[in-house]
Design a protein around this motif. Structure first.
Motif, mmCIF file in Angstrom:
data_model
loop_
_atom_site.group_PDB
_atom_site.id
_atom_site.type_symbol
_atom_site.label_atom_id
_atom_site.label_comp_id
_atom_site.label_asym_id
_atom_site.label_seq_id
_atom_site.Cartn_x
_atom_site.Cartn_y
_atom_site.Cartn_z
ATOM 1 N N THR A 1 -19.124 -30.331 -9.756
ATOM 2 C CA THR A 1 -18.596 -29.990 -11.072
ATOM 3 C C THR A 1 -19.188 -30.834 -12.199
ATOM 4 O O THR A 1 -19.313 -30.376 -13.331
ATOM 5 N N ASN B 1 -14.697 -20.894 -5.080
ATOM 6 C CA ASN B 1 -14.366 -21.281 -3.707
ATOM 7 C C ASN B 1 -13.333 -20.370 -3.050
ATOM 8 O O ASN B 1 -12.640 -20.778 -2.128
ATOM 9 N N PRO C 1 -13.744 -22.591 -10.498
ATOM 10 C CA PRO C 1 -14.282 -22.809 -9.154
ATOM 11 C C PRO C 1 -14.668 -21.519 -8.440
ATOM 12 O O PRO C 1 -13.991 -20.502 -8.555
ATOM 13 N N THR D 1 -18.066 -26.162 -7.614
ATOM 14 C CA THR D 1 -17.118 -26.741 -6.665
ATOM 15 C C THR D 1 -16.679 -28.109 -7.172
ATOM 16 O O THR D 1 -17.213 -28.630 -8.158
ATOM 17 N N ARG D 2 -15.732 -28.707 -6.485
ATOM 18 C CA ARG D 2 -15.321 -30.063 -6.836
ATOM 19 C C ARG D 2 -16.484 -31.042 -6.700
ATOM 20 O O ARG D 2 -16.580 -32.003 -7.458
ATOM 21 N N GLU D 3 -17.344 -30.787 -5.745
ATOM 22 C CA GLU D 3 -18.433 -31.716 -5.480
ATOM 23 C C GLU D 3 -19.525 -31.667 -6.554
ATOM 24 O O GLU D 3 -20.155 -32.683 -6.847
ATOM 25 N N LYS E 1 -11.729 -25.623 3.584
ATOM 26 C CA LYS E 1 -12.749 -25.041 2.714
ATOM 27 C C LYS E 1 -12.166 -24.117 1.657
ATOM 28 O O LYS E 1 -12.642 -24.092 0.518
ATOM 29 N N HIS F 1 -20.513 -19.469 -11.259
ATOM 30 C CA HIS F 1 -21.677 -19.772 -10.439
ATOM 31 C C HIS F 1 -22.877 -20.063 -11.323
ATOM 32 O O HIS F 1 -22.931 -19.670 -12.488
ATOM 33 N N SER G 1 -11.362 -25.104 -1.888
ATOM 34 C CA SER G 1 -11.736 -26.532 -1.899
ATOM 35 C C SER G 1 -10.540 -27.443 -1.695
ATOM 36 O O SER G 1 -10.515 -28.578 -2.177
ATOM 37 N N SER H 1 -14.552 -16.543 -10.910
ATOM 38 C CA SER H 1 -15.165 -17.760 -10.384
ATOM 39 C C SER H 1 -16.514 -17.918 -11.055
ATOM 40 O O SER H 1 -17.129 -16.951 -11.508
#
Length: 448
Positions: free
Chosen positions: A168, A180, A178, A164-166, A247, A144, A250, A142
């Motif tokens: 990206t 998540n 991701p 995250t999708r939000e 959650k 970060h 995601s 993942s």
């Protein structure tokens, strides 16, 4: 993904599952536009360097592997309770798992200044379980953004922000994955049974029940799949918590999210030790089972688990889309095979839809498989394998599926129209693809 059978579906869509890929960034998004800064020596500039960050992260990785929580948390900004507690949660969850590899990779990270803080992205957190496998050191990861600063003469992590999708568009890129996974988000209980790792949140107090079910269903799908390429184990997450179901991975922000879905499988892209995302083969598989929806519709959790295991056992042998995340193996094959393993009697439902003119004589298209006719698409796709089983036997049905998923469902030319599909039909069924299409369509129209 597993969706509810056609006879019991609500509102014309299916509840079983939507196959969820891990890719949050599609091909073509390009690299970060901001240039990478030179990694100046820390003594001359006072700014953290990527090399210094890697040393710090190596220390954290070693601490986790040794079970030293204090050392794992030592390089965090201790005044940020949220950051410390989040990493303490991660430490506790990962220590319960059978880790094959845990490391951090910063090779592809760019360094961006922000006052006296320097932000590095993407930093890959590699979490390879004993259930995972990848060629040449490729392992699930993942991504970060790490923010670091010098405080009182030492390097301190001030923020760890997952991709995250939000976010990206801000943090993503071709080498971002991701961040998540549930172990970042929720306190977890873990139980290992045979080759399966079952992971649950606090809403699941009867994990042993599902461990027994998983063990039985694994034997079933393994007997079908035989000695074909697969991962060495299985990872299943279970929850009755609606918010956690949203959650985890995601899933709730996916365009095709429906809270009533009973389960989904997330194939894992991996990264090389250089930090490059590997696009030739998945490196792992994760299953999520929504026990809340299963109970609400009085469904059979064993069938849900079997469906998702059918996805998981074959995901390592499934083709990835060339150069991106959007297209891959034909959805009718991936979902139809998993549905076929359940052995559900959907003949009355199919007969009613065929009589109403829903059947056009072709397998469902991948482009809108999960759309308005999702329930029908699941049921119809499963008849492909019922037909092959009727014609050539169960082993042939599995071989047909294993052959089809090696190839992409191409835009502009679905696989069923490609020459390779004709070759598959000839080899497995002893007939041309056109003859197969005619015979299968007759099979469907005559009651499947």
């Amino acid at each position: 993904m597993r969706q509810q059978s056609g006879s019991g579906a609500c509102g014309g869509w299916s509840r079983r599952s939507v196959l969820l890929t891990t890719g949050l960034v599609v091909a073509g998004c390009g690299k970060q536009e901001r240039p990478e800064l030179q990694d100046e020596g820390s003594q001359s500039t006072g700014m953290p360097t990527k090399a210094a960050l890697q040393t710090l992260l190596d220390r954290r990785a070693e601490a986790l592997q040794k079970g030293d929580e204090a050392a794992f948390l030592a390089d965090l900004n201790q005044s940020d309770d949220k950051l410390v507690q989040g990493q303490k949660l991660l430490f506790g969850n990962l220590r319960k798992l059978k880790l094959a590899t845990f490391r951090y990779v910063t090779n592809q990270a760019i360094a961006l200044p922000d006052g006296d803080v320097r932000r590095f992205l993407p930093v890959h957190e590699v979490v390879q379980l004993s259930a995972d496998a990848g060629p040449g050191g490729v392992a699930p990861a993942s991504s970060h953004r790490y923010s670091v600063a010098r405080r009182d003469g030492r390097l301190v992590i001030t923020e760890i922000l997952p991709v995250t999708r939000e976010n990206t568009k801000e943090l993503g890129g071709p080498n971002a994955l991701p961040g998540n996974a549930p172990w970042h988000l929720t306190p977890l209980t873990v139980q290992h049974v045979d080759s399966a790792c079952l992971i649950a949140d606090a809403s699941v107090s009867d994990l042993q029940r599902y461990a027994d079910a998983a063990s039985s269903e694994i034997r079933h799908v393994e007997s079908l799949w035989g000695d074909r390429l697969r991962f060495p184990g299985y990872v299943l997450f279970l929850t009755r918590d609606a918010e956690n179901f949203k959650k985890w991975f995601s899933f709730g922000s996916a365009g095709n999210f429906k809270p009533e879905v009973e389960g989904f499988q997330v194939p894992q892209y991996g990264v090389r030790q250089t930090g490059d995302v590997y696009h030739e083969q998945y490196a792992g598989s994760r299953i999520v089972v929504n026990l809340r929806t299963i109970a609400a519709f009085d469904d059979d959790p064993r069938r849900v688990i079997r469906h998702e295991l059918a996805h998981s056992i074959s995901s390592r042998a499934t083709t990835l889309s060339p150069g991106g995340w959007v297209l891959g193996a034909p959805t009718w094959a991936v979902e139809g095979f998993a549905r076929w393993t359940e052995q559900i009697n959907e003949r009355p439902y199919l007969a009613s839809r065929v009589a109403a003119g829903a059947f056009q004589g072709r397998v469902p298209a991948s482009t809108d498989f999960y759309g308005r006719d999702m329930t029908f698409n699941y049921a119809l796709s499963s008849t492909v394998f019922s037909f092959v089983e009727r014609k050539k036997g169960r082993a042939a049905a599995v071989e047909f599926y294993a052959s089809v998923i090696k190839y992409n469902d191409l835009e502009g030319e679905p696989l069923v129209d490609a020459p390779i599909f004709n070759a598959i039909c000839k080899r497995v069924l002893g007939t041309t693809s056109s003859a197969f299409a005619e015979q299968w369509a007759s099979f469907v129209r005559n009651g499947a």
